[in-house]
Scaffold this active site. Sequence first.
Site, PDB file in Angstrom:
ATOM      1  N   ASP A  79      -3.654 -43.058  40.251  1.00  0.00           N
ATOM      2  CA  ASP A  79      -3.397 -41.685  39.887  1.00  0.00           C
ATOM      3  C   ASP A  79      -4.109 -40.879  41.336  1.00  0.00           C
ATOM      4  OD1 ASP A  79      -5.233 -43.178  38.030  1.00  0.00           O
ATOM      5  OD2 ASP A  79      -6.720 -41.741  38.634  1.00  0.00           O
ATOM      6  N   ASP A  85      -6.116 -44.298  28.980  1.00  0.00           N
ATOM      7  CA  ASP A  85      -5.197 -44.823  29.712  1.00  0.00           C
ATOM      8  C   ASP A  85      -5.303 -46.524  29.342  1.00  0.00           C
ATOM      9  OD1 ASP A  85      -4.577 -42.839  31.207  1.00  0.00           O
ATOM     10  OD2 ASP A  85      -6.342 -42.992  32.520  1.00  0.00           O
ATOM     11  N   ASP A  89      -8.127 -44.051  34.236  1.00  0.00           N
ATOM     12  CA  ASP A  89      -9.891 -43.741  34.029  1.00  0.00           C
ATOM     13  C   ASP A  89     -10.028 -43.080  32.573  1.00  0.00           C
ATOM     14  OD1 ASP A  89      -8.396 -41.290  34.183  1.00  0.00           O
ATOM     15  OD2 ASP A  89      -9.441 -40.752  36.188  1.00  0.00           O
TER      16      ASP A  89
END
Length: 881
Positions: free
Chosen positions: A330, A612, A608
């Site tokens: 990310d 996920d 996170d």
Amino acid sequence: MTSALTDPHALSGDACLRALDAGPAGLTGAEATRRLAAHGPNRMPEVRGRGPVLRFLMHFHNVLIYVLLGAAVVTATLQHWVDTGVILAVVMANAVIGFVQEGKAEAAMAAIRQMLALRAAVLRDGQRLTVDGAEIVPGDIVLLEAGDKVPADLRVLEARGLAAQEAMLTGESVPVEKDTDPVAADAALGDRRSMLWSGTLVTQGTARGLAVATGPGTEIGRIGGLLAGVEQLTTPLVAQMDHFARWLSFLILLAAGLLLVYGYFVGHHEFDEMFMAVVGVAVAAIPEGLPAVMTITLAIGVQAMARRHAIVRRLPAIEAIGSVSVICTDKTGTLTRNEMVVAAAETPEGSFTIAGKGYAPLGSITPAGDLSRLALAAALCNDAALHDRSGQWTVEGDPMEGALLAFAGKVGVSRAADRLDAIPFDSRHRFMAVLTEDLGGRRTQVKGAPERVLRMCGGVDYAHWHDRAEALARRGLRVLALAERVETGDRLDAAALECGLTFLGLVGLIDPPRPEAVAAVAECHSAGIRVKMITGDHAGTAAAIAAQIGLANPRRVLTGHDLDKLDDAQLALEAASVDVFARTSPEHKLRLVTALQANGLSVAMTGDGVNDAPALKRADAGIAMGLKGSEAAKEAADLVLADDNFATIVAAVREGRTVWDNLKKVISWTLPTNAGESLVVVLALLVGLAMPVTAVQILWINLITAITLGLALAFEPTESGTMARPPRRRDAPILSGELVWHVVMVAALFLASVFGVFAYALDKGHSLALAQTMAMNLLVVLEIFHLFFIRNIHGTSLTWDAVKGTRVVWTVVIAITAAQFAVTYLPPLQTILGTEPVPLADGLLIVGIGATFFAIIEIEKQIRLGLKGSLLSVWRRSTRA
Ligand code: ATP
């Protein structure tokens, strides 16, 4: 502590607060300290592991060792005391080294588990504060959101869309909805909806709960669960080698039995002498030190990764991370610093530039204008807090919200309204809403992704504002839109929010890329690893940051919306070439992992949020963020980054490759060495020659070299060029054709040189004992040269660095050399081992043969690497064409 309250689930929240002498604003710091002393830390009692004696004895519980012990018993009955002594010494040395190193490894693992200790947000003195989970006391008010792990047994005081996953306690795998209403006193654990249980996970919503029981007083403490069994220090490769070693020892025993029969009946050797020789062969051939050395190599890898802030949660991850060919990461906080500053604001009144550094609420706004409504919404629709620590401003909570508070400070507004209700931010709906009340009345304030918030507003020129948001994003700014509405009700209704809000404006936040991430991305590219950014942020912002970071293909961006239109086959095609994915939700991450894996790639994926977890589990290496990551993500991950930094992932890849190399080196050194040693004796017996080394001598060599030299390889540093190689294939077998060839070649060279020296010595008129002494010393010299060769399997051993070696290598080499001098020249040892002093010229000859052996295998390696290199470039050229 045991619960001071019986059946809190059946009481009202207020009654529980009164019973625990607590208030909705939390305890005072002093009271919390007092209660901590009285009730003890919020921790499970330590499980007592195996005692040291048992752990030591476990090192004898191994087929390889049983064989050696059997040999010791037989030699003792034959009254060959020296042999018995040497064999027992081998076994003991193995156990002691294994025991000591394993102790160190376990201590390291325990320290690492400590690094993953739970932290929790509580109210103390009315302020939100993040504390160590162990510091929670009965009476504390705990704040929870989706993805958090519940730190103690809590009576729910406030709940919004709250659900928890309680499988570990109740076996129920579907998340259970929770609220504040009391339930019947005799309700089963799974039905006590007014409670949150320690150790379970919040899967959605937010909550405020009163700690009613901590530590051993909690439900989970009472059943003594949670203590996820002690993790075994093993990985697929080590397990595979363990299995291999077991079969190898059976094979060796069988061969040894056949050899005994053959030698006795066909070769007409004396049984006694024959038996001792066969024992020597078996002991030399069995790689008894291999399992211990491999375990130690892993433990060293775990420690090395921890030193670089990568915490290994599941050991197999060490192997997986070393083989990744794609890293999906990310953006916010991983590639960027997550230290945000509001730099621009756009309102119907005009465009504004905001100056100032960090989170200090000080800085000018140009041109002057009225930004108070925008700033007030930014401050109210906000869960963060700013702290001024003697001029150093820090954020408690989300850095982006901290930046909004600083912005509000610069505008001159402060948060002075009561919050009646809230809809927390969720990466799926991409906005946050609050309902607040002050003297001016009730209002809803919303902040979120511009395209989302604009659609909730009435009477606004969507296209115009969309373009202005795009323009901010192209500058690499993170863009948020803010809106509000006057209200009359006292609850927020998500459906009613969908239209009729008044648009207030946009803010643009700077989140600069991490400088180290730029270097790390470049390193990945040279290591044949593709880096892909998967972010929830705007496509424009994502593309701008991707270009600054140096991703291979920052121009093409696929959004979550685009992904939804592709079927799995199309996605597999696109996923390989596109490097930036924007406005994605967690479901997209899972699809992307699957698509990349369908291309045969080995995928590392970061995450996170609570949603996920499936993508992290599916990835070859799931990586969770230690700082901003939720507990749910950490539990699903193989690896946790203590600093949330992309560069740490790359450091972990480097360490993972090093560990794999070192495991391979340990194996590549042990197998040919053992084969060479034992074949010397086997050949002599089969051909009916005199023995070039005696049984005792072969046992001795095995004693001093097997663990020491092999172990030195566990400590090998990263070879230069490790990150300039393409990733190894995930399914590449360690016992490759190359390794088998190496075993054969080294064993053949060992045989040729040992028999050569032996024949030469006899021919020169030396006694049999002297010829055997020379042969034994040659074996040790060959093993040492072989070690120096193995240290650089991927490059050349002819550099100053290679000669310099490491401290471990030279310590071991010097110790072994000293031991060889001792058995060769000290009379008492000469009697035991049947040796004679070697003249200087012959000593030099031995070293010379060692050097020649080294030259031969080094040249062979260079030819092989050269061939491989040109094949690789031919292949690259042909795939490009
Ligand atoms: P990454 O996935 O790389 O961490 P991200 O943090 O931008 O990126 P999300 O957290 O899913 O991803 O955020 C997506 C979008 O939602 C952001 O671009 C922003 O517009 C909006 N957003 C993020 N956090 C909040 C928040 N606390 N309140 C309101 N909107 C938010």
